[in-house]
Design a protein around this motif. Structure first.
Motif, PDB file in Angstrom:
ATOM      1  N   ASP A  66      -5.634  23.704 -10.664  1.00  0.00           N
ATOM      2  CA  ASP A  66      -6.427  24.051  -9.475  1.00  0.00           C
ATOM      3  C   ASP A  66      -6.035  23.182  -8.285  1.00  0.00           C
ATOM      4  OD1 ASP A  66      -7.792  25.996 -10.872  1.00  0.00           O
ATOM      5  OD2 ASP A  66      -9.473  24.677 -11.373  1.00  0.00           O
ATOM      6  N   ALA A  67      -5.493  22.010  -8.541  1.00  0.00           N
ATOM      7  CA  ALA A  67      -5.045  21.113  -7.476  1.00  0.00           C
ATOM      8  C   ALA A  67      -3.543  21.303  -7.251  1.00  0.00           C
ATOM      9  CB  ALA A  67      -5.338  19.662  -7.842  1.00  0.00           C
ATOM     10  N   ASP A  68      -3.109  21.028  -6.034  1.00  0.00           N
ATOM     11  CA  ASP A  68      -1.678  21.124  -5.711  1.00  0.00           C
ATOM     12  C   ASP A  68      -0.891  19.920  -6.212  1.00  0.00           C
ATOM     13  OD1 ASP A  68      -2.087  23.532  -4.315  1.00  0.00           O
ATOM     14  OD2 ASP A  68      -2.542  22.446  -2.470  1.00  0.00           O
ATOM     15  N   ALA A  69      -1.577  18.774  -6.301  1.00  0.00           N
ATOM     16  CA  ALA A  69      -0.895  17.531  -6.693  1.00  0.00           C
ATOM     17  C   ALA A  69      -1.902  16.575  -7.317  1.00  0.00           C
ATOM     18  CB  ALA A  69      -0.251  16.883  -5.478  1.00  0.00           C
ATOM     19  N   ARG A  70      -1.362  15.565  -8.008  1.00  0.00           N
ATOM     20  CA  ARG A  70      -2.178  14.474  -8.533  1.00  0.00           C
ATOM     21  C   ARG A  70      -1.635  13.185  -7.929  1.00  0.00           C
ATOM     22  NH1 ARG A  70      -2.383  14.965 -14.107  1.00  0.00           N
ATOM     23  NH2 ARG A  70      -4.467  15.790 -13.822  1.00  0.00           N
ATOM     24  N   ALA A  71      -2.532  12.367  -7.429  1.00  0.00           N
ATOM     25  CA  ALA A  71      -2.157  11.062  -6.887  1.00  0.00           C
ATOM     26  C   ALA A  71      -2.711   9.975  -7.807  1.00  0.00           C
ATOM     27  CB  ALA A  71      -2.701  10.893  -5.483  1.00  0.00           C
ATOM     28  N   ARG A  72      -1.936   8.944  -7.975  1.00  0.00           N
ATOM     29  CA  ARG A  72      -2.358   7.779  -8.746  1.00  0.00           C
ATOM     30  C   ARG A  72      -1.915   6.533  -7.991  1.00  0.00           C
ATOM     31  NH1 ARG A  72      -2.229   9.015 -15.077  1.00  0.00           N
ATOM     32  NH2 ARG A  72      -3.088  11.088 -14.917  1.00  0.00           N
ATOM     33  N   SER A  73      -2.729   5.513  -8.074  1.00  0.00           N
ATOM     34  CA  SER A  73      -2.362   4.245  -7.434  1.00  0.00           C
ATOM     35  C   SER A  73      -2.864   3.091  -8.289  1.00  0.00           C
ATOM     36  CB  SER A  73      -2.955   4.158  -6.022  1.00  0.00           C
ATOM     37  OG  SER A  73      -4.363   4.213  -6.045  1.00  0.00           O
ATOM     38  N   TRP A  74      -2.247   1.951  -8.083  1.00  0.00           N
ATOM     39  CA  TRP A  74      -2.638   0.758  -8.816  1.00  0.00           C
ATOM     40  C   TRP A  74      -2.333  -0.474  -7.975  1.00  0.00           C
ATOM     41  CZ3 TRP A  74       1.143  -2.863  -9.824  1.00  0.00           C
ATOM     42  CH2 TRP A  74       2.459  -2.439  -9.686  1.00  0.00           C
ATOM     43  N   VAL A  75      -3.030  -1.539  -8.280  1.00  0.00           N
ATOM     44  CA  VAL A  75      -2.730  -2.850  -7.694  1.00  0.00           C
ATOM     45  C   VAL A  75      -2.773  -3.875  -8.824  1.00  0.00           C
ATOM     46  CG1 VAL A  75      -3.581  -2.321  -5.386  1.00  0.00           C
ATOM     47  CG2 VAL A  75      -5.137  -3.305  -7.057  1.00  0.00           C
ATOM     48  N   ARG A  76      -2.047  -4.955  -8.672  1.00  0.00           N
ATOM     49  CA  ARG A  76      -2.070  -6.030  -9.673  1.00  0.00           C
ATOM     50  C   ARG A  76      -3.458  -6.667  -9.702  1.00  0.00           C
ATOM     51  NH1 ARG A  76       3.511  -9.377  -9.999  1.00  0.00           N
ATOM     52  NH2 ARG A  76       4.797  -7.549 -10.350  1.00  0.00           N
ATOM     53  N   ALA A  77      -3.817  -7.191 -10.848  1.00  0.00           N
ATOM     54  CA  ALA A  77      -5.120  -7.848 -11.008  1.00  0.00           C
ATOM     55  C   ALA A  77      -5.305  -8.962  -9.981  1.00  0.00           C
ATOM     56  CB  ALA A  77      -5.262  -8.396 -12.422  1.00  0.00           C
ATOM     57  N   SER A  78      -4.226  -9.629  -9.628  1.00  0.00           N
ATOM     58  CA  SER A  78      -4.317 -10.723  -8.647  1.00  0.00           C
ATOM     59  C   SER A  78      -4.652 -10.222  -7.242  1.00  0.00           C
ATOM     60  CB  SER A  78      -3.004 -11.507  -8.619  1.00  0.00           C
ATOM     61  OG  SER A  78      -1.922 -10.654  -8.257  1.00  0.00           O
ATOM     62  N   HIS A  79      -4.594  -8.906  -7.045  1.00  0.00           N
ATOM     63  CA  HIS A  79      -4.917  -8.307  -5.745  1.00  0.00           C
ATOM     64  C   HIS A  79      -5.941  -7.186  -5.904  1.00  0.00           C
ATOM     65  CE1 HIS A  79      -1.149 -10.367  -4.874  1.00  0.00           C
ATOM     66  NE2 HIS A  79      -1.491 -10.305  -3.603  1.00  0.00           N
ATOM     67  N   ALA A  80      -6.809  -7.318  -6.905  1.00  0.00           N
ATOM     68  CA  ALA A  80      -7.777  -6.267  -7.230  1.00  0.00           C
ATOM     69  C   ALA A  80      -8.656  -5.876  -6.045  1.00  0.00           C
ATOM     70  CB  ALA A  80      -8.649  -6.708  -8.406  1.00  0.00           C
ATOM     71  N   GLU A  81      -8.892  -6.788  -5.138  1.00  0.00           N
ATOM     72  CA  GLU A  81      -9.725  -6.491  -3.967  1.00  0.00           C
ATOM     73  C   GLU A  81      -9.099  -5.430  -3.059  1.00  0.00           C
ATOM     74  OE1 GLU A  81      -6.835  -9.574  -2.527  1.00  0.00           O
ATOM     75  OE2 GLU A  81      -7.949  -9.279  -4.377  1.00  0.00           O
ATOM     76  N   LEU A  82      -7.826  -5.143  -3.253  1.00  0.00           N
ATOM     77  CA  LEU A  82      -7.138  -4.132  -2.434  1.00  0.00           C
ATOM     78  C   LEU A  82      -7.219  -2.724  -3.019  1.00  0.00           C
ATOM     79  CD1 LEU A  82      -3.930  -6.121  -1.485  1.00  0.00           C
ATOM     80  CD2 LEU A  82      -5.970  -5.729  -0.093  1.00  0.00           C
ATOM     81  N   ASP A  83      -7.785  -2.572  -4.219  1.00  0.00           N
ATOM     82  CA  ASP A  83      -7.799  -1.258  -4.864  1.00  0.00           C
ATOM     83  C   ASP A  83      -8.553  -0.221  -4.037  1.00  0.00           C
ATOM     84  OD1 ASP A  83      -7.123   0.501  -7.091  1.00  0.00           O
ATOM     85  OD2 ASP A  83      -9.293   0.513  -7.438  1.00  0.00           O
ATOM     86  N   VAL A  84      -9.778  -0.505  -3.634  1.00  0.00           N
ATOM     87  CA  VAL A  84     -10.562   0.472  -2.866  1.00  0.00           C
ATOM     88  C   VAL A  84      -9.957   0.711  -1.477  1.00  0.00           C
ATOM     89  CG1 VAL A  84     -12.823   0.962  -1.844  1.00  0.00           C
ATOM     90  CG2 VAL A  84     -12.668   0.111  -4.197  1.00  0.00           C
ATOM     91  N   PRO A  85      -9.543  -0.330  -0.747  1.00  0.00           N
ATOM     92  CA  PRO A  85      -8.886  -0.052   0.537  1.00  0.00           C
ATOM     93  C   PRO A  85      -7.606   0.779   0.387  1.00  0.00           C
ATOM     94  CG  PRO A  85      -9.578  -2.338   0.470  1.00  0.00           C
ATOM     95  CD  PRO A  85      -9.803  -1.772  -0.908  1.00  0.00           C
ATOM     96  N   LEU A  86      -6.835   0.540  -0.688  1.00  0.00           N
ATOM     97  CA  LEU A  86      -5.638   1.343  -0.923  1.00  0.00           C
ATOM     98  C   LEU A  86      -6.024   2.784  -1.186  1.00  0.00           C
ATOM     99  CD1 LEU A  86      -2.592   1.741  -1.423  1.00  0.00           C
ATOM    100  CD2 LEU A  86      -3.027   1.096  -3.820  1.00  0.00           C
ATOM    101  N   TRP A  87      -7.011   2.999  -2.053  1.00  0.00           N
ATOM    102  CA  TRP A  87      -7.473   4.358  -2.348  1.00  0.00           C
ATOM    103  C   TRP A  87      -7.909   5.068  -1.069  1.00  0.00           C
ATOM    104  CZ3 TRP A  87     -12.161   6.704  -1.551  1.00  0.00           C
ATOM    105  CH2 TRP A  87     -12.300   7.972  -2.115  1.00  0.00           C
ATOM    106  N   SER A  88      -8.637   4.375  -0.244  1.00  0.00           N
ATOM    107  CA  SER A  88      -9.118   4.950   1.013  1.00  0.00           C
ATOM    108  C   SER A  88      -7.957   5.321   1.934  1.00  0.00           C
ATOM    109  CB  SER A  88     -10.025   3.927   1.701  1.00  0.00           C
ATOM    110  OG  SER A  88     -11.064   4.511   2.354  1.00  0.00           O
ATOM    111  N   ALA A  89      -7.016   4.419   2.082  1.00  0.00           N
ATOM    112  CA  ALA A  89      -5.861   4.673   2.952  1.00  0.00           C
ATOM    113  C   ALA A  89      -5.010   5.824   2.424  1.00  0.00           C
ATOM    114  CB  ALA A  89      -5.016   3.409   3.085  1.00  0.00           C
ATOM    115  N   VAL A  90      -4.779   5.863   1.111  1.00  0.00           N
ATOM    116  CA  VAL A  90      -3.980   6.939   0.522  1.00  0.00           C
ATOM    117  C   VAL A  90      -4.719   8.270   0.654  1.00  0.00           C
ATOM    118  CG1 VAL A  90      -3.024   7.845  -1.639  1.00  0.00           C
ATOM    119  CG2 VAL A  90      -2.670   5.456  -1.019  1.00  0.00           C
TER     120      VAL A  90
END
Length: 65
Positions: free
Chosen positions: A22-46
């Motif tokens: 049903d979707a055209d694509a699947r996106a996945r993202s990750w950040v290293r544990a040492s930069h876990a605070e960037l996970d939500v901002p990365l998700w938002s930006a992507v």
């Protein structure tokens, strides 16, 4: 994703086509544990980037809390 100061890899973004879904694509993202605070901002930006600059009608991308 690279740390701007050290140029170390601290995360990544992947976009896969989903021809039989049903979707055209699947996106996945990750950040290293040492930069876990960037996970939500990365998700938002992507999420914003996919909505504004990609030709997909819909993208499967796991939401963040």
């Amino acid at each position: 994703m690279l740390d701007p100061a050290s140029r170390d890899v601290i995360g990544g973004v992947y976009i896969y086509p989903l021809p039989d879904s049903d979707a055209d694509a699947r996106a996945r993202s990750w950040v290293r544990a040492s930069h876990a605070e960037l996970d939500v901002p990365l998700w938002s930006a992507v999420s914003d980037w996919l909505a504004s600059d990609w030709p997909f009608g819909s993208v499967a991308y796991a939401s963040r809390a």
